[in-house]
Design a protein around this motif. Structure first.
Motif, PDB file in Angstrom:
ATOM      1  N   SER A  78      -1.282   2.095   6.017  1.00  0.00           N
ATOM      2  CA  SER A  78      -2.099   0.996   6.522  1.00  0.00           C
ATOM      3  C   SER A  78      -3.370   0.949   5.682  1.00  0.00           C
ATOM      4  O   SER A  78      -3.665   1.874   4.908  1.00  0.00           O
ATOM      5  CB  SER A  78      -2.455   1.226   7.991  1.00  0.00           C
ATOM      6  OG  SER A  78      -3.329   2.347   8.109  1.00  0.00           O
ATOM      7  N   LEU A  79      -4.133  -0.113   5.846  1.00  0.00           N
ATOM      8  CA  LEU A  79      -5.401  -0.200   5.120  1.00  0.00           C
ATOM      9  C   LEU A  79      -6.335   0.927   5.555  1.00  0.00           C
ATOM     10  O   LEU A  79      -7.042   1.514   4.725  1.00  0.00           O
ATOM     11  CB  LEU A  79      -6.052  -1.562   5.352  1.00  0.00           C
ATOM     12  CG  LEU A  79      -7.227  -1.916   4.448  1.00  0.00           C
ATOM     13  CD1 LEU A  79      -6.843  -1.872   2.966  1.00  0.00           C
ATOM     14  CD2 LEU A  79      -7.790  -3.291   4.813  1.00  0.00           C
ATOM     15  N   ASP A  80      -6.313   1.282   6.847  1.00  0.00           N
ATOM     16  CA  ASP A  80      -7.138   2.397   7.323  1.00  0.00           C
ATOM     17  C   ASP A  80      -6.679   3.718   6.712  1.00  0.00           C
ATOM     18  O   ASP A  80      -7.505   4.575   6.366  1.00  0.00           O
ATOM     19  CB  ASP A  80      -7.082   2.492   8.858  1.00  0.00           C
ATOM     20  CG  ASP A  80      -7.993   1.482   9.529  1.00  0.00           C
ATOM     21  OD1 ASP A  80      -8.856   0.906   8.841  1.00  0.00           O
ATOM     22  OD2 ASP A  80      -7.836   1.263  10.751  1.00  0.00           O
ATOM     23  N   LEU A  93       0.848  -1.198   0.000  1.00  0.00           N
ATOM     24  CA  LEU A  93       0.000   0.000   0.000  1.00  0.00           C
ATOM     25  C   LEU A  93       0.881   1.246   0.000  1.00  0.00           C
ATOM     26  O   LEU A  93       1.018   1.940   1.000  1.00  0.00           O
ATOM     27  CB  LEU A  93      -0.939  -0.016   1.208  1.00  0.00           C
ATOM     28  CG  LEU A  93      -1.938  -1.173   1.250  1.00  0.00           C
ATOM     29  CD1 LEU A  93      -2.735  -1.149   2.549  1.00  0.00           C
ATOM     30  CD2 LEU A  93      -2.878  -1.139   0.053  1.00  0.00           C
ATOM     31  N   GLN A  94       1.481   1.525  -1.149  1.00  0.00           N
ATOM     32  CA  GLN A  94       2.299   2.724  -1.291  1.00  0.00           C
ATOM     33  C   GLN A  94       1.383   3.934  -1.488  1.00  0.00           C
ATOM     34  O   GLN A  94       0.423   3.873  -2.262  1.00  0.00           O
ATOM     35  CB  GLN A  94       3.219   2.597  -2.503  1.00  0.00           C
ATOM     36  CG  GLN A  94       4.177   1.445  -2.474  1.00  0.00           C
ATOM     37  CD  GLN A  94       4.912   1.310  -3.794  1.00  0.00           C
ATOM     38  OE1 GLN A  94       5.609   2.232  -4.222  1.00  0.00           O
ATOM     39  NE2 GLN A  94       4.754   0.174  -4.455  1.00  0.00           N
ATOM     40  N   CYS A 121      -4.174  15.265   5.003  1.00  0.00           N
ATOM     41  CA  CYS A 121      -4.052  14.020   5.750  1.00  0.00           C
ATOM     42  C   CYS A 121      -2.862  14.126   6.702  1.00  0.00           C
ATOM     43  O   CYS A 121      -2.154  15.129   6.708  1.00  0.00           O
ATOM     44  CB  CYS A 121      -3.872  12.829   4.805  1.00  0.00           C
ATOM     45  SG  CYS A 121      -5.280  12.570   3.674  1.00  0.00           S
ATOM     46  N   ASN A 122      -2.652  13.092   7.481  1.00  0.00           N
ATOM     47  CA  ASN A 122      -1.555  13.092   8.462  1.00  0.00           C
ATOM     48  C   ASN A 122      -0.819  11.765   8.449  1.00  0.00           C
ATOM     49  O   ASN A 122      -0.636  11.128   9.483  1.00  0.00           O
ATOM     50  CB  ASN A 122      -2.102  13.394   9.865  1.00  0.00           C
ATOM     51  CG  ASN A 122      -2.118  14.878  10.180  1.00  0.00           C
ATOM     52  OD1 ASN A 122      -1.086  15.466  10.502  1.00  0.00           O
ATOM     53  ND2 ASN A 122      -3.284  15.485  10.079  1.00  0.00           N
ATOM     54  N   PHE A 123      -0.388  11.334   7.264  1.00  0.00           N
ATOM     55  CA  PHE A 123       0.357  10.093   7.163  1.00  0.00           C
ATOM     56  C   PHE A 123       1.801  10.322   7.624  1.00  0.00           C
ATOM     57  O   PHE A 123       2.340  11.422   7.502  1.00  0.00           O
ATOM     58  CB  PHE A 123       0.350   9.574   5.722  1.00  0.00           C
ATOM     59  CG  PHE A 123      -1.034   9.413   5.143  1.00  0.00           C
ATOM     60  CD1 PHE A 123      -2.060   8.848   5.900  1.00  0.00           C
ATOM     61  CD2 PHE A 123      -1.318   9.830   3.851  1.00  0.00           C
ATOM     62  CE1 PHE A 123      -3.337   8.708   5.377  1.00  0.00           C
ATOM     63  CE2 PHE A 123      -2.592   9.695   3.312  1.00  0.00           C
ATOM     64  CZ  PHE A 123      -3.605   9.127   4.081  1.00  0.00           C
ATOM     65  N   ALA A 124       2.412   9.268   8.130  1.00  0.00           N
ATOM     66  CA  ALA A 124       3.806   9.369   8.575  1.00  0.00           C
ATOM     67  C   ALA A 124       4.709   9.621   7.371  1.00  0.00           C
ATOM     68  O   ALA A 124       4.643   8.902   6.374  1.00  0.00           O
ATOM     69  CB  ALA A 124       4.212   8.094   9.284  1.00  0.00           C
TER      70      ALA A 124
END
Length: 686
Positions: free
Chosen positions: A469-471, A363-364, A455-458
């Protein structure tokens, strides 16, 4: 004689690529004088409408109101974007000043007797004006807006309502800033290998990057960004560290000191009750729900409790499974909230023979963004073209042109994907400019939407791809669903453009869009291994789809408890102690001690600084709609059925608030739904 405050040209003259704001030319110090000038300009425009000598007409009153305040809209859009997505001390200080000033400005407009007299005259004669359906909706929205602003109240009551709204704006700004301070101000720095037990490489990389941002070399930082705290709670074998991090996460807004939000909550609830009383409603929830699909608190609580009973039963079964695994490991402790994610992941790995760590390399972020755009292309005939080297409001932000089948640019889309200390948590969609077809005072005929997702992805280490992640992937699809609602809007009037719909309908386009992430063809095409490029193996894909409803009890209990507390806050006439009421509600409904609310009261930004007061339920109300809407595609045997997609675009994504939500949904589906499809989607059907 003093000079009038000026508006820095960049704030209102958007000369960037395809009409983007010139972000790099806008300084923090430009906003204060610009707000003063834009507010004065809007006030003059409103006075001209109110003092118009000609008899009120739809054009000289309603349309005039629709196009008034263009400068203020542009300054506001830029400022609130900065306040949410890239703030600093200067912006936060101004936010505390601007929020009540804006409230005061709109209270004055909403109680202008001459202006309301014109709106009221049109409302009383609405059946004789020959209005279109959209015009009728726009007039209704303006009239009800004035009434709820206090236009029909006596002067003393109007003044009190204005004072309350001004105070509420200040409290809301402080609430959100306190949560952000607690989030950005806490981190747990780890250095020893023993402290990292169980953490997969993708999480170690994200934590190392977060540590470097905090000036810590050769270290790993647990932060309260959801993209780090949740996987840490999932994978860490160190129960003591999980407990420490979990308690910090759930204490946001409740820590002793200047960031404690409890007094703010108490005051806001009391003021909301007073607002309801002034406007003649028994409770604040009754006021807020009047113009929604749900209509009444009873309807909301009926749906929530129907779901709650099934969810808590499932959660008890899940808790028993976790307790058995804890005992199997030879440990002697009850299931605590900081244990749940950790052991649930172990059970999922056992039951479905895959883990989140195994799934994540497929999941890139880049591939999931492509998947979002591909789905939009297949459903709605649009494509996204990234434009490089176009400045945005932060170096991480990416700019895309959204083009139709004739290759015409119909919208601009900005994607802001990574967490940073200057950004509030969560994920959201907003706009710099909304679609409409009116002619503005500057001669422009209509406007093209400029929409952004946050968004707030790492953020990964330099040179490494971001893994979701899938979420996280669902969140990306969710927010892009909101973006499509703004970008595909096809209405005449700004006030009903895009997401200008009732609160419990606005989540339909976003939640519905999530379904296409797990359409097998999309996962096969875009879920590709980060190192080999190989597609996700069919066996793993089958496991992912089989596990969709795993942990459904936990997830539903987390959400529904928050929604029930929200409704209790806003249906209880007097709340002396909000935390006591929260505890009372959770005890009454039988909240498991091993699960906490998704948003505990001191950091429940949706309802205390995000516009969802008495409205958090709307995610589930919309989920009833989205499960039924996707079932319409499933019934055709084609997730991209062209005829169904055309109806979806016309009646849901393009219609905005120009049509009553019940009517527009029935135009798409032929009927209104029952909760059955939603319960089945969550795996909670009997």
């Amino acid at each position: 004689m003093t000079d009038k405050p000026a508006i820095a040209p960049g704030l209102t003259q958007w000369t960037g690529h395809e009409g983007l704001p010139p972000f790099q030319a806008i300084r923090d110090e430009d906003f204060a004088p610009a707000f003063d000038a834009a507010l004065a300009e809007h006030e003059a425009e409103i006075a001209a409408i109110a003092n118009e000598t000609a008899e009120p007409s739809f054009d000289n009153t309603v349309v005039a109101l629709e196009i008034a305040g263009d400068s203020l809209s542009r300054v506001s859009a830029l400022f609130w974007n900065r306040a949410g997505a890239h703030t600093n001390d200067t912006i936060q200080a101004l936010e505390r000043e601007i929020a009540p000033k804006m409230s005061r400005h709109y209270s004055k407009i909403g109680t202008d007797p001459k202006l309301f007299a014109r709106i009221d005259a049109l409302w009383e004669s609405r059946d004789n004006l020959g209005l279109t359906v959209e015009q009728s909706r726009v007039l209704e929205r303006h009239w009800k807006g004035f009434v709820k602003a206090g236009a029909k109240l006596e002067k003393a009551a109007q003044d009190r309502l204005a004072a309350i709204n001004e105070r509420m704006a200040s409290l809301s700004a402080s609430f959100g800033q306190n949560v952000l301070k607690d989030e950005s101000g806490w981190s747990l720095i780890l250095r020893d290998e023993a402290e990292l037990a169980g953490l997969p490489d993708f999480l170690r990389d994200a934590m190392a990057s977060a540590a470097r941002e905090r000036g810590e070399e050769n270290a790993y930082a647990v932060t309260l960004s959801r993209s780090i705290i949740e996987p840490f709670l999932t994978f860490s074998e160190r129960r003591d560290l999980r407990e420490q991090a979990f308690k910090a996460w759930t204490a946001r807004g409740a820590n002793e000191g200047p960031t404690n939000n409890r007094d703010i909550v108490r005051e806001m609830l009391a003021l909301r009750t007073e607002i309801a009383g002034l406007l003649g409603y028994p409770t604040f929830a009754a006021l807020k729900l009047e113009d929604t699909m749900a209509k009444t608190p009873e309807a909301v609580n009926g749906l929530l409790m129907q779901v709650w009973d099934k969810a808590v039963m499932r959660a008890r079964e899940e808790e028993a499974d976790i307790a058995a695994l804890i005992a199997e490991e030879g440990r002697n402790h009850a299931v605590q909230p900081w244990d749940w994610r950790h052991y649930a992941e172990k059970i999922r790995t056992q039951r479905f023979a895959f883990s989140e760590a195994e799934l994540k390399p497929y999941l890139q972020l880049e591939k999931i963004i492509e998947a979002c755009f591909d789905v939009a292309g297949r459903l709605f005939g649009i494509k996204a073209v990234e434009v490089k080297d176009v400045p945005a409001y932060h170096p991480d932000v990416r700019v895309f042109e959204i083009r139709d089948q004739a290759d015409k640019v119909i919208a601009l889309f900005l994607g802001d994907y990574f967490a940073r200390a200057s950004k509030r948590s969560g994920a959201w969609m907003s706009s710099f400019q909304s679609q409409h077809r009116l002619t503005l005072k500057n001669g422009a005929h209509g406007e093209r939407p400029i929409i952004y997702n946050v968004c707030n992805f790492a953020k990964p280490a330099e040179g490494k791809p971001a893994l979701l992640s899938l979420d996280d992937a669902r969140t990306l699809f969710h927010e892009f669903g909101h973006a499509l609602h703004g970008m595909l809007s096809d209405v005449t009037y700004p006030s009903v453009s895009g997401t200008g719909v009732s609160r419990d309908f606005v989540e339909l386009p976003s939640q519905l869009y999530e379904h296409w992430l797990t359409v097998p063809d999309i996962l096969k095409r875009y879920a590709r291994h980060v190192e080999t490029g190989a597609p996700m193996p069919q066996a793993l894909l089958d496991k992912v789809l089989a596990a969709r409803n795993f942990n459904a009890g936990f997830n539903t209990v987390e959400f529904t408890s928050s929604a029930l507390v929200d409704m209790a806050f806003h249906t209880t006439p007097s709340v002396a102690d909000p935390m006591a009421l929260q505890a009372e509600v959770l005890d009454r409904i039988g909240m498991p001690s091993s699960i906490v609310m998704r948003h505990a009261t001191p950091h429940f930004q949706h309802i205390f600084s995000g516009g969802y007061s008495a409205g958090y339920y709307s995610y589930m109300w919309s989920e009833v709609l989205d499960a039924d809407a996707f079932a319409a595609f499933e019934e055709t045997g084609n997730a991209f059925d062209p005829a169904m997609a055309e109806r979806l675009k016309r009646h849901v994504y393009a219609a905005g608030g120009a049509v009553d939500p019940e009517e527009t949904y029935k135009a798409f589906r032929g009927r209104l739904p029952s909760p059955d499809a939603m319960l089945a989607k969550r795996g909670l059907a009997a």
